[in-house]
Design a protein around this motif. Sequence first.
Motif, PDB file in Angstrom:
ATOM      1  N   MET A   1       0.856  -1.160   0.000  1.00  0.00           N
ATOM      2  CA  MET A   1       0.000   0.000   0.000  1.00  0.00           C
ATOM      3  C   MET A   1       0.907   1.230   0.000  1.00  0.00           C
ATOM      4  N   THR A   2       0.641   2.145  -0.921  1.00  0.00           N
ATOM      5  CA  THR A   2       1.442   3.354  -1.047  1.00  0.00           C
ATOM      6  C   THR A   2       0.571   4.580  -0.807  1.00  0.00           C
ATOM      7  N   ALA A   3       1.041   5.470   0.049  1.00  0.00           N
ATOM      8  CA  ALA A   3       0.304   6.713   0.314  1.00  0.00           C
ATOM      9  C   ALA A   3       0.415   7.629  -0.902  1.00  0.00           C
ATOM     10  N   VAL A   4      -0.724   8.182  -1.307  1.00  0.00           N
ATOM     11  CA  VAL A   4      -0.795   9.099  -2.436  1.00  0.00           C
ATOM     12  C   VAL A   4      -1.083  10.514  -1.948  1.00  0.00           C
ATOM     13  N   ASP A   5      -1.993  10.633  -0.993  1.00  0.00           N
ATOM     14  CA  ASP A   5      -2.434  11.944  -0.506  1.00  0.00           C
ATOM     15  C   ASP A   5      -2.945  11.773   0.914  1.00  0.00           C
ATOM     16  N   THR A   6      -2.352  12.491   1.853  1.00  0.00           N
ATOM     17  CA  THR A   6      -2.750  12.348   3.260  1.00  0.00           C
ATOM     18  C   THR A   6      -3.858  13.309   3.676  1.00  0.00           C
ATOM     19  N   THR A   7      -4.343  14.114   2.723  1.00  0.00           N
ATOM     20  CA  THR A   7      -5.409  15.061   3.035  1.00  0.00           C
ATOM     21  C   THR A   7      -6.626  14.298   3.549  1.00  0.00           C
ATOM     22  N   GLY A   8      -7.097  14.656   4.708  1.00  0.00           N
ATOM     23  CA  GLY A   8      -8.304  14.054   5.262  1.00  0.00           C
ATOM     24  C   GLY A   8      -8.086  12.807   6.086  1.00  0.00           C
ATOM     25  N   ALA A   9      -6.853  12.336   6.215  1.00  0.00           N
ATOM     26  CA  ALA A   9      -6.606  11.108   6.975  1.00  0.00           C
ATOM     27  C   ALA A   9      -6.998  11.265   8.447  1.00  0.00           C
ATOM     28  N   GLY A  10      -6.725  12.414   9.021  1.00  0.00           N
ATOM     29  CA  GLY A  10      -7.105  12.654  10.415  1.00  0.00           C
ATOM     30  C   GLY A  10      -8.607  12.699  10.598  1.00  0.00           C
ATOM     31  N   ASP A  11      -9.288  13.337   9.664  1.00  0.00           N
ATOM     32  CA  ASP A  11     -10.752  13.369   9.714  1.00  0.00           C
ATOM     33  C   ASP A  11     -11.330  11.967   9.566  1.00  0.00           C
ATOM     34  N   CYS A  12     -10.739  11.187   8.674  1.00  0.00           N
ATOM     35  CA  CYS A  12     -11.176   9.803   8.478  1.00  0.00           C
ATOM     36  C   CYS A  12     -10.985   9.008   9.770  1.00  0.00           C
ATOM     37  N   PHE A  13      -9.830   9.187  10.414  1.00  0.00           N
ATOM     38  CA  PHE A  13      -9.569   8.498  11.674  1.00  0.00           C
ATOM     39  C   PHE A  13     -10.651   8.834  12.704  1.00  0.00           C
ATOM     40  N   CYS A  14     -10.936  10.122  12.864  1.00  0.00           N
ATOM     41  CA  CYS A  14     -11.926  10.551  13.866  1.00  0.00           C
ATOM     42  C   CYS A  14     -13.312   9.981  13.568  1.00  0.00           C
ATOM     43  N   GLY A  15     -13.704  10.022  12.307  1.00  0.00           N
ATOM     44  CA  GLY A  15     -15.013   9.490  11.929  1.00  0.00           C
ATOM     45  C   GLY A  15     -15.109   7.992  12.133  1.00  0.00           C
ATOM     46  N   ALA A  16     -14.060   7.276  11.749  1.00  0.00           N
ATOM     47  CA  ALA A  16     -14.065   5.826  11.911  1.00  0.00           C
ATOM     48  C   ALA A  16     -14.037   5.437  13.383  1.00  0.00           C
ATOM     49  N   LEU A  17     -13.292   6.172  14.195  1.00  0.00           N
ATOM     50  CA  LEU A  17     -13.251   5.908  15.630  1.00  0.00           C
ATOM     51  C   LEU A  17     -14.633   6.117  16.242  1.00  0.00           C
ATOM     52  N   ALA A  18     -15.266   7.228  15.881  1.00  0.00           N
ATOM     53  CA  ALA A  18     -16.610   7.517  16.401  1.00  0.00           C
ATOM     54  C   ALA A  18     -17.608   6.446  15.972  1.00  0.00           C
ATOM     55  N   GLN A  19     -17.515   6.016  14.718  1.00  0.00           N
ATOM     56  CA  GLN A  19     -18.424   4.984  14.215  1.00  0.00           C
ATOM     57  C   GLN A  19     -18.263   3.695  15.002  1.00  0.00           C
ATOM     58  N   ALA A  20     -17.022   3.269  15.175  1.00  0.00           N
ATOM     59  CA  ALA A  20     -16.772   2.012  15.880  1.00  0.00           C
ATOM     60  C   ALA A  20     -17.221   2.090  17.340  1.00  0.00           C
ATOM     61  N   LEU A  21     -16.944   3.201  17.995  1.00  0.00           N
ATOM     62  CA  LEU A  21     -17.386   3.357  19.388  1.00  0.00           C
ATOM     63  C   LEU A  21     -18.904   3.402  19.483  1.00  0.00           C
ATOM     64  N   ALA A  22     -19.548   4.031  18.506  1.00  0.00           N
ATOM     65  CA  ALA A  22     -21.011   4.145  18.516  1.00  0.00           C
ATOM     66  C   ALA A  22     -21.703   2.792  18.395  1.00  0.00           C
TER      67      ALA A  22
END
Length: 71
Positions: A1-22
Motif C-alpha cells: 500500500m502506497t500513500a498518495v495523498d494524506t489530506t483528510g486522513a485525520g478526519d477519516c480516523f476521527c469518523g471511523a473511531l466515532a463509528q466504531a465506538l457508537a
Amino acid sequence: MTAVDTTGAGDCFCGALAQALAIGADLAVAARFAVTAAALSTTGPGARGALPDAAAVEALLRRLPAAEPVG
C-alpha cells in the motif's frame, strides 16, 4: 500500500473511531479500525474521494496480524 495523498486522513480516523465506538466496540478495537481506515484513505487522491467504506476497512483488517498488547 502506497500513500498518495494524506489530506483528510485525520478526519477519516476521527469518523471511523466515532463509528466504531457508537456501535459498541471497545477503545482498542475502535482505534485499530480507525487507524486502518485512515491508512486506506491515504491511498487515493483527495479528502473525500479516497474515504474507505466499512467493508474495505474490514477486508484489510482480516489481512493484518492481530493487535498485540503494549506493556
